[in-house]
Design a protein around this motif. Structure first.
Motif, PDB file in Angstrom:
ATOM      1  N   LEU A  55      16.389 -38.040  12.832  1.00  0.00           N
ATOM      2  CA  LEU A  55      16.450 -36.904  11.913  1.00  0.00           C
ATOM      3  C   LEU A  55      15.925 -35.616  12.535  1.00  0.00           C
ATOM      4  O   LEU A  55      15.542 -34.689  11.827  1.00  0.00           O
ATOM      5  N   ASP A  56      15.947 -35.523  13.848  1.00  0.00           N
ATOM      6  CA  ASP A  56      15.427 -34.336  14.529  1.00  0.00           C
ATOM      7  C   ASP A  56      16.135 -33.067  14.063  1.00  0.00           C
ATOM      8  O   ASP A  56      15.496 -32.033  13.840  1.00  0.00           O
ATOM      9  N   LEU A  88      12.555 -38.457  16.086  1.00  0.00           N
ATOM     10  CA  LEU A  88      11.968 -38.638  14.760  1.00  0.00           C
ATOM     11  C   LEU A  88      12.914 -39.440  13.879  1.00  0.00           C
ATOM     12  O   LEU A  88      14.058 -39.039  13.670  1.00  0.00           O
ATOM     13  N   TYR A  89      12.430 -40.547  13.339  1.00  0.00           N
ATOM     14  CA  TYR A  89      13.298 -41.457  12.591  1.00  0.00           C
ATOM     15  C   TYR A  89      12.966 -41.542  11.101  1.00  0.00           C
ATOM     16  O   TYR A  89      13.402 -42.468  10.423  1.00  0.00           O
ATOM     17  N   GLY A  90      12.218 -40.606  10.597  1.00  0.00           N
ATOM     18  CA  GLY A  90      11.913 -40.585   9.175  1.00  0.00           C
ATOM     19  C   GLY A  90      11.161 -39.326   8.836  1.00  0.00           C
ATOM     20  O   GLY A  90      10.718 -38.581   9.721  1.00  0.00           O
ATOM     21  N   VAL A  91      11.023 -39.074   7.536  1.00  0.00           N
ATOM     22  CA  VAL A  91      10.254 -37.926   7.057  1.00  0.00           C
ATOM     23  C   VAL A  91       9.164 -38.460   6.131  1.00  0.00           C
ATOM     24  O   VAL A  91       9.457 -39.098   5.115  1.00  0.00           O
ATOM     25  N   LYS A  92       7.925 -38.212   6.478  1.00  0.00           N
ATOM     26  CA  LYS A  92       6.809 -38.684   5.667  1.00  0.00           C
ATOM     27  C   LYS A  92       6.842 -37.973   4.305  1.00  0.00           C
ATOM     28  O   LYS A  92       6.931 -36.744   4.235  1.00  0.00           O
ATOM     29  N   ARG A 144       4.127 -37.174  12.079  1.00  0.00           N
ATOM     30  CA  ARG A 144       5.245 -37.150  13.031  1.00  0.00           C
ATOM     31  C   ARG A 144       5.103 -38.247  14.074  1.00  0.00           C
ATOM     32  O   ARG A 144       6.079 -38.903  14.447  1.00  0.00           O
ATOM     33  N   ASP A 145       3.877 -38.451  14.547  1.00  0.00           N
ATOM     34  CA  ASP A 145       3.664 -39.504  15.543  1.00  0.00           C
ATOM     35  C   ASP A 145       4.062 -40.869  15.001  1.00  0.00           C
ATOM     36  O   ASP A 145       4.607 -41.707  15.732  1.00  0.00           O
ATOM     37  N   GLY A 146       3.799 -41.081  13.722  1.00  0.00           N
ATOM     38  CA  GLY A 146       4.089 -42.379  13.133  1.00  0.00           C
ATOM     39  C   GLY A 146       5.558 -42.724  13.085  1.00  0.00           C
ATOM     40  O   GLY A 146       5.922 -43.906  13.070  1.00  0.00           O
ATOM     41  N   VAL A 147       6.427 -41.714  13.047  1.00  0.00           N
ATOM     42  CA  VAL A 147       7.877 -41.974  12.959  1.00  0.00           C
ATOM     43  C   VAL A 147       8.606 -41.642  14.256  1.00  0.00           C
ATOM     44  O   VAL A 147       9.835 -41.611  14.283  1.00  0.00           O
ATOM     45  N   THR A 148       7.850 -41.407  15.319  1.00  0.00           N
ATOM     46  CA  THR A 148       8.461 -41.049  16.596  1.00  0.00           C
ATOM     47  C   THR A 148       8.642 -42.281  17.472  1.00  0.00           C
ATOM     48  O   THR A 148       7.716 -43.052  17.685  1.00  0.00           O
ATOM     49  N   HIS A 180       9.889 -46.291   3.309  1.00  0.00           N
ATOM     50  CA  HIS A 180       9.245 -47.363   4.060  1.00  0.00           C
ATOM     51  C   HIS A 180       7.773 -47.030   4.207  1.00  0.00           C
ATOM     52  O   HIS A 180       7.409 -45.921   4.563  1.00  0.00           O
ATOM     53  N   GLY A 181       6.918 -47.991   3.917  1.00  0.00           N
ATOM     54  CA  GLY A 181       5.491 -47.803   4.092  1.00  0.00           C
ATOM     55  C   GLY A 181       5.067 -48.215   5.481  1.00  0.00           C
ATOM     56  O   GLY A 181       5.535 -49.235   5.999  1.00  0.00           O
ATOM     57  N   ASP A 182       4.213 -47.433   6.128  1.00  0.00           N
ATOM     58  CA  ASP A 182       3.762 -47.732   7.488  1.00  0.00           C
ATOM     59  C   ASP A 182       4.958 -48.011   8.391  1.00  0.00           C
ATOM     60  O   ASP A 182       5.211 -49.140   8.821  1.00  0.00           O
ATOM     61  N   PHE A 183       5.719 -46.980   8.668  1.00  0.00           N
ATOM     62  CA  PHE A 183       6.934 -47.047   9.488  1.00  0.00           C
ATOM     63  C   PHE A 183       6.691 -47.837  10.774  1.00  0.00           C
ATOM     64  O   PHE A 183       5.652 -47.691  11.418  1.00  0.00           O
ATOM     65  N   THR A 184       7.667 -48.668  11.153  1.00  0.00           N
ATOM     66  CA  THR A 184       7.544 -49.476  12.368  1.00  0.00           C
ATOM     67  C   THR A 184       8.676 -49.187  13.348  1.00  0.00           C
ATOM     68  O   THR A 184       9.817 -48.936  12.942  1.00  0.00           O
ATOM     69  N   GLN A 185       8.347 -49.248  14.626  1.00  0.00           N
ATOM     70  CA  GLN A 185       9.311 -48.947  15.673  1.00  0.00           C
ATOM     71  C   GLN A 185      10.562 -49.822  15.613  1.00  0.00           C
ATOM     72  O   GLN A 185      11.659 -49.402  15.983  1.00  0.00           O
ATOM     73  N   GLY A 186      10.379 -51.064  15.178  1.00  0.00           N
ATOM     74  CA  GLY A 186      11.498 -51.993  15.161  1.00  0.00           C
ATOM     75  C   GLY A 186      12.697 -51.475  14.398  1.00  0.00           C
ATOM     76  O   GLY A 186      13.846 -51.765  14.751  1.00  0.00           O
ATOM     77  N   LEU A 187      12.468 -50.695  13.333  1.00  0.00           N
ATOM     78  CA  LEU A 187      13.575 -50.130  12.569  1.00  0.00           C
ATOM     79  C   LEU A 187      14.479 -49.283  13.455  1.00  0.00           C
ATOM     80  O   LEU A 187      15.713 -49.359  13.369  1.00  0.00           O
TER      81      LEU A 187
END
Length: 423
Positions: free
Chosen positions: A120-121, A145-149, A136-140, A104-111
Motif C-alpha cells: 500500500l505504499d 508497507l502492507y497495511g495501515v494501522k 509503519r515498522d510493524g507492517v513493513t 489484522h491484530g499484530d500484523f505478521t510478515q507471513g501475510l
C-alpha cells in the motif's frame, strides 16, 4: 501471550446471527451500502473482528456508507466476526470467499510473504511520515508497507489508589514490589492482582521483556535465553502466594473485576479507561509492568489493529481505494474511531495531536507511558510461534516442570515456525 490469543480474549464470544464461509461460522453482515440498482459496479466485503466497545459496529457501517456516498460505484458490506477472529480469517483467506479488506491484530510478515496482502505504499503517498514509526515498522516487509494501522491499543496496570493507600502500599514500581503488593492485598474476599482468568495472561512476555529479553530478534527466537528463563520462572511466586484472581465472569480486557473491587490491581487496556473513570472517578492510577530487576525496563504493551487488502481478491483496486479513503484520508473519522468507543491512540501523528480526550489526565499519562516504554510484538510473532511459548509458560507459572527445559523445547518449535514464515 501471543497477540492472536489476546485478540480472542479481549473480544470474547459475542452472539449474533451467523453466516458460513467454507464451513466456518463467521458472523453478522450488514446490507451493502450500495448495490447494482443504485449504480454500484463493485461490492466490497470488509471484515472486522467483534469489538467489545458499544457503538463500534454501527460506526464501521456508518463509515462504509459515507465511503459509498463519495464513491457511488463501490458498495461496501461490513462483516462482523465474533469468536476466534484470527482462525476464521486465516481459514477464509484460503478460499474464494475471502474478504476484500480485513483488519489484522499484530500484523505478521507471513501475510506478505505468502502473497495474501497487497502493498500500500502508493496509498500512503506523501503522508507516510505522518504515521508513527512504530506502526509503519510493524507492517513493513522488505521495505514495503502492507497495511495501515487503524488504532494503537495501550495496555498497562490499573490500581485503586484508595485501596493501596489504606493498606499502606505504594504503587509498585519493581517486580518484587508487585509480588508483595498482590500478596498483601489478597483477603478472603479479594485477590491482589488480575491478569486474566487463566492466571497467565500477558505476564510471561511482559516479564521477559522487562528483564532485557526478546520474543524474537533478527529472526531468532529469544525466549529461551537465561534472562527470559529467570523472569518467567519468577512468575510462579504469584501462584505460590495465591494472589491472582482466577475464573472471573469477564476477562482482563473488561474492567469489571477492578471497578467492583474484586482485584485492586488489574492488567487491562486504555480502551477500558472511560468505564473506569465513570465508575471510580479519580480513584485509580496506572503503571507500566515494572522492571524485573535493576538494569531492566518497565513495559507497556502496544497492540492494535491494521487494515489490509486481500492481494488475491477480485476487487483489489477498489479495496485499496476504500482503505486509503478511510484510514489515510479521513482524519475526522479516524479521530472518532479512536476517541468515541473507548480510548485508543491514533497511529497518525497529526490526528493524535488533536485527540482532546487523550490530552489530559490519566489518559495523557497512558499515552506518555506508551511513548516511553511501549513495546509491540515483532511481526514475525504469530500464533504458530506464540503457542509453544504460551504452553510452556503456563506450565512454568503454575509450577509444572523445569523452566529452562520447557522454554528450550518451545523455542525449537517456535523457531521452525519463524523460519517457515521468513522462507
Amino acid at each position: 501471550m501471543s497477540g492472536q490469543r489476546a485478540q480472542l480474549s479481549r473480544r470474547g464470544f459475542l452472539g449474533g446471527s451467523l453466516l458460513f464461509v467454507a464451513g466456518t461460522a463467521i458472523g453478522c453482515t450488514s446490507s451493502p451500502t450500495g448495490d447494482s440498482s443504485s449504480g454500484a459496479k463493485t461490492t466490497l466485503n470488509v471484515w472486522s473482528h467483534a469489538y467489545g466497545e458499544a457503538g463500534t459496529q454501527q460506526a464501521l457501517t456508518r463509515y462504509a456508507a459515507a465511503f459509498t456516498k463519495a464513491n457511488p460505484d463501490i458498495a461496501v458490506k461490513v462483516t462482523w466476526v465474533p469468536g476466534d477472529y484470527t482462525a476464521k480469517l486465516n481459514a477464509s483467506l484460503l478460499t474464494e470467499a475471502a474478504p476484500d479488506v480485513f483488519e489484522h491484530g499484530d500484523f505478521t510478515q507471513g501475510l506478505a510473504r505468502r502473497g495474501q496482502v497487497a502493498a500500500l505504499d502508493a496509498e500512503y503517498g506523501s503522508v507516510k511520515d505522518d504515521f508513527n514509526q512504530t506502526g509503519r515498522d510493524g507492517v513493513t516487509v522488505d521495505g514495503k508497507l502492507y497495511g495501515v494501522k487503524m488504532i494503537d491499543d495501550v495496555m498497562m496496570l490499573y490500581y485503586r489508589k484508595s485501596v493501596l493507600a489504606k493498606a499502606g502500599i505504594a504503587p509498585p514500581t519493581t517486580f518484587d514490589a508487585l509480588v508483595a503488593a498482590a500478596k498483601a492485598l489478597t483477603t478472603k474476599k479479594t485477590k491482589g492482582l488480575f491478569v486474566g482468568n487463566d492466571g497467565v495472561g500477558e505476564m510471561p512476555a511482559l516479564s521477559l521483556l522487562s528483564n532485557g529479553g526478546e520474543l524474537v530478534a533478527d529472526g531468532k527466537i529469544g525466549f529461551a535465553a537465561p534472562q527470559a528463563v529467570e523472569a518467567v520462572s519468577a512468575l510462579n511466586r504469584f501462584h505460590d502466594d495465591k494472589s491472582l484472581l482466577l475464573g472471573f465472569t469477564t476477562d482482563w480486557w473488561d474492567p469489571s473485576a477492578f471497578v467492583q473491587g474484586v482485584a485492586p490491581i488489574q492488567w487491562s487496556g486504555l480502551w477500558a479507561m472511560p468505564a473506569i473513570e465513570k465508575a471510580l472517578g479519580d480513584d485509580f492510577g496506572i503503571l507500566p509492568w515494572p522492571a524485573f530487576k535493576a538494569g531492566g525496563s518497565p513495559v507497556v504493551r502496544v497492540g492494535g489493529w491494521t487494515s489490509c487488502v486481500n492481494a488475491k481478491g477480485k476487487n483489489v483496486d477498489a479495496a485499496k481505494k476504500f482503505v486509503k479513503w478511510l484510514w489515510i484520508d479521513q482524519t475526522k473519522l479516524q479521530q472518532d474511531w479512536s476517541e468515541s468507543y473507548g480510548f485508543h491512540v491514533p497511529p497518525r501523528k497529526s490526528v493524535a495531536a488533536t485527540a482532546a480526550k487523550l490530552s489530559k489526565g490519566t489518559a495523557k499519562e497512558a499515552v506518555e507511558l506508551a511513548a516511553k516504554y511501549g513495546r509491540i510484538n515483532p511481526n514475525t510473532w504469530d500464533s504458530a510461534s506464540g503457542t509453544p511459548f504460551v504452553a510452556a509458560a503456563s506450565k512454568i507459572v503454575t509450577g509444572q516442570g523445569d523452566a529452562a527445559a520447557l522454554l528450550a523445547d518451545a523455542a525449537k518449535q517456535a523457531q521452525l515456525a519463524v523460519d517457515k514464515q521468513l522462507s
